[in-house]
Enzyme design. Structure first.
Site, PDB file in Angstrom:
ATOM      1  N   SER A 325       0.845  -1.191   0.000  1.00 28.25           N
ATOM      2  CA  SER A 325       0.000   0.000   0.000  1.00 28.25           C
ATOM      3  C   SER A 325       0.882   1.243   0.000  1.00 28.25           C
ATOM      4  O   SER A 325       2.110   1.158   0.125  1.00 28.25           O
ATOM      5  CB  SER A 325      -0.908  -0.010   1.228  1.00 28.25           C
ATOM      6  OG  SER A 325      -0.130   0.054   2.422  1.00 28.25           O
ATOM      7  N   TYR A 326       0.240   2.400  -0.125  1.00 27.55           N
ATOM      8  CA  TYR A 326       0.994   3.654  -0.178  1.00 27.55           C
ATOM      9  C   TYR A 326       1.828   3.788   1.091  1.00 27.55           C
ATOM     10  O   TYR A 326       1.296   3.733   2.203  1.00 27.55           O
ATOM     11  CB  TYR A 326       0.035   4.831  -0.307  1.00 27.55           C
ATOM     12  CG  TYR A 326       0.726   6.141  -0.580  1.00 27.55           C
ATOM     13  CD1 TYR A 326       1.522   6.298  -1.704  1.00 27.55           C
ATOM     14  CD2 TYR A 326       0.578   7.218   0.288  1.00 27.55           C
ATOM     15  CE1 TYR A 326       2.162   7.501  -1.963  1.00 27.55           C
ATOM     16  CE2 TYR A 326       1.214   8.421   0.031  1.00 27.55           C
ATOM     17  CZ  TYR A 326       2.005   8.557  -1.090  1.00 27.55           C
ATOM     18  OH  TYR A 326       2.649   9.742  -1.344  1.00 27.55           O
ATOM     19  N   PRO A 327       3.172   3.942   0.947  1.00 30.19           N
ATOM     20  CA  PRO A 327       4.050   3.844   2.127  1.00 30.19           C
ATOM     21  C   PRO A 327       4.282   5.150   2.871  1.00 30.19           C
ATOM     22  O   PRO A 327       5.193   5.229   3.680  1.00 30.19           O
ATOM     23  CB  PRO A 327       5.356   3.331   1.516  1.00 30.19           C
ATOM     24  CG  PRO A 327       5.380   3.950   0.156  1.00 30.19           C
ATOM     25  CD  PRO A 327       3.952   4.003  -0.302  1.00 30.19           C
TER      26      PRO A 327
END
Length: 609
Positions: A325-327
């Protein structure tokens, strides 16, 4: 309807196209050889889609030509000089592609990363497209992971571009340009004139860079100034069946030798121990909280021995490939409707943790703990796909994120703790034991350790003679130098930078040779250079520690950017307040800079560098 979709990177554009088109699309070249345009019909909206991309920020801010030369003006003038925003040279063809593709389109859909920088890049895209299509409708696709469910949902339910977040980024860019240029020119020219060995070196300044350096210097000075103190304590132990049980003195230790001797002699004269209390109670080792960007950097640095910037670069790459997922998130709590089971099921085929994941899927799932942070934008970092063809550091980062996610979905480790208190001649001692009953999350998360220790069976009122009763000597321990993980934590706690920029600020002070990373065994400690110490100490000694090497002023600036995002302030108000504050600091620093050189020891740079 004809829709132009613009992603932040070419790889994201290609991934979005694959998902939305179902693999049925055509590819066209663009004026930029690295950027492709993808065309297909998106049946869910009965629309013709063209997907393309930028490559990060397209524009840059700078002063007009008459201010760019270091000798063109007094650096103080840069606080009021005009600022021009222009398209970068390497982005001109990308901007040209957007102008061409926007013609005849009904809607522009922004697909940049869902953070402040993404909103600002989205605004740049809007400006480029409206040069050829002033009436194009602008929408924003919001997604946290490059997986079909989220990408389709983002396309079907676009929202408005957040202009406030874009304004906050614009304010930071302009402020940092003014401060960085003014202070860098001033301190570089002054040092080059006063310190011969620095004549060919640029000494840069940054409003986040200097407080970051300040943390490193402060800890280094604490270590250098440390003087160990001797203390004394009484040690007891009992040997049962070949196992030694240590008892800790309730007083801990005493810095008075005579007082310790007096208490010890009483214990030696009456050495028999009496068990005063035995308690047994359940205990737990808490499973980890869901993973944030800051925690990923700290844990990755401490456990994987990777630099924070390296960790984030890898996480970004894995995100672009659809594996994570978006980090970049501050959130350490999952929403109640988060689809855990789909993600857990994807991990059940893994050779290393598949059996554990299967156990979670078959009834072992336990809701993750909820932290105290929620940025209302992105969920905690988690795996979005199962992947087996990674290697090296990519594999290590992916494995850490995945194991942590599975650990979050498991149960706390459970045990039984035993506490025993004994009395010897009026002095209390205690021992603690642990029996681990259920390892639970520890089975998948080897980064945490929990070691059991059995105690003999003691009973209240029991008497025994210790095998050892000694008076021992020790010394206070000096603090350690900072590690990168320590520094990430300090910056986050003090509001220096954001979760997405902290790593870059650390790398900057290393690249500028203000700080060196010194390996000691498996750990890297941060050591300030003579130049780094001299600048911080010099500014501190002329009364500018609060404003330059300490975090308060930058923390106020960061809070003003949050105020812009939440509508409590405007870009112009933030710039007016912050520029005035820093201008005053600049004038004071320049007036006293000779003292900075002298008190900071920079005049002796040759002898100590």
């Amino acid at each position: 309807m004809r829709v132009l979709c613009v992603a932040e990177k070419p790889s994201i554009a290609r991934a979005i196209t694959q998902i939305l088109s179902g693999g049925q699309y055509t590819t066209r070249d663009s004026p930029n050889r690295f950027t492709k345009n993808y065309d297909f019909n998106y049946n869910d909206l009965r629309a013709e889609f063209t997907v393309t991309s930028v490559a990060g920020h397209m524009t840059e801010a700078d002063f007009p030509g008459e201010y760019r030369s270091w000798d063109s003006c007094d650096p103080a003038e840069l606080f009021d000089a005009p600022i021009l925003t222009t398209v970068k040279k390497d982005a001109t063809l990308i901007a040209r592609n957007l102008e061409i593709e926007a013609r005849g389109k009904t809607m522009l859909m922004i697909w940049t990363d869902c953070d402040r920088e993404g909103e600002h890049i989205g605004s740049e895209v809007v400006n480029a497209c409206r040069k050829s299509n002033a009436r194009i409708e602008v929408k924003r696709a919001r997604f946290n992971a490059i997986i079909p469910q989220q990408i389709h949902h983002a396309a079907r339910h676009p929202v408005e571009l957040d202009r406030r977040q874009s304004d906050a980024v614009e304010a930071r860019i302009q402020l940092d340009l003014r401060l960085g240029a003014a202070f860098t020119r001033m301190q570089t020219k002054a040092l080059q004139n006063q310190v011969p060995d620095l004549r060919d070196k640029m000494m840069s300044y940054g409003p986040c860079q200097f407080p970051t350096l300040g943390f490193v210097v402060s800890r280094y000075q604490q270590v250098q100034a440390f003087v160990p103190e001797t203390f004394w304590y009484i040690y007891l132990s009992l040997m049962v069946d070949g196992e030694e049980t240590d008892f800790t003195w309730r007083r801990g230790h005493i810095f008075d030798f005579g007082a310790t001797v007096a208490l010890y002699e009483v214990c030696v004269e009456n050495p028999e121990a009496t068990v005063e209390e035995v308690t047994k109670k359940p205990t737990k080792k808490w499973k980890p909280l869901p993973l944030t960007t800051v925690e990923l950097q700290k844990s990755g640095s401490r456990l994987l021995r990777l630099a924070p910037k390296r960790i984030l670069d890898i996480a970004d790459s894995l995100y672009q490939k659809g594996f994570l997922s978006y980090p970049r998130t501050e959130t350490d709590q999952f929403d109640s409707d988060f689809d855990f089971m789909t993600l857990i099921q994807k991990q059940t085929t893994d050779d290393a943790w598949g059996q554990f994941a299967q156990g979670l899927a078959n009834g072992g799932f336990n809701a993750p703990r909820k932290g105290k942070k929620n940025d209302k934008a992105h969920p905690p970092i988690h795996p979005t796909a199962h992947v087996t063809n990674l290697s090296g550091d990519d594999k290590r980062v992916y494995e850490y994120v995945t194991r942590r996610f599975l650990a979050c979905c498991s149960k706390d480790a459970e045990g039984e703790q035993t506490n025993v208190t004994i009395n010897v001649a009026g002095e209390e001692f205690y021992a603690a034991g642990l029996v681990i009953k259920q390892t639970n999350y520890l089975d998948v998360f080897p980064y945490d350790k929990w070691t059991g220790k059995r105690l003999p069976d003691f009973a209240r009122g029991q008497r025994f003679m210790p095998n050892v009763c000694e008076m021992r000597e020790g010394q206070t321990s000096r603090p350690n130098l900072l590690t990168e993980a320590d520094l990430v934590g300090l910056m986050d706690k003090n509001g220096i930078g954001t979760d997405a920029t902290i790593a870059q600020h650390i790398q900057t002070i290393i690249d500028r040779e203000y700080v060196m990373a010194r390996p000691e065994g498996a750990v890297k400690y941060l050591v300030p250079s003579t130049l780094g110490i001299g600048l911080v100490e010099g500014y501190n000694r002329i009364g500018l520690d609060r404003s330059l090497s300490k975090p308060q002023l930058r923390r106020e600036t960061e809070q003003r950017m949050v105020d812009i995002c939440e509508g409590r302030s405007t870009k112009n108000d933030m710039l007016f307040q912050s520029i005035d504050q820093y201008r005053e600091v600049f004038l004071r620093a320049r007036a006293a800079f000779r003292q900075v050189v002298e008190v900071g020891g920079l005049a002796l740079y040759r002898a100590t560098s």
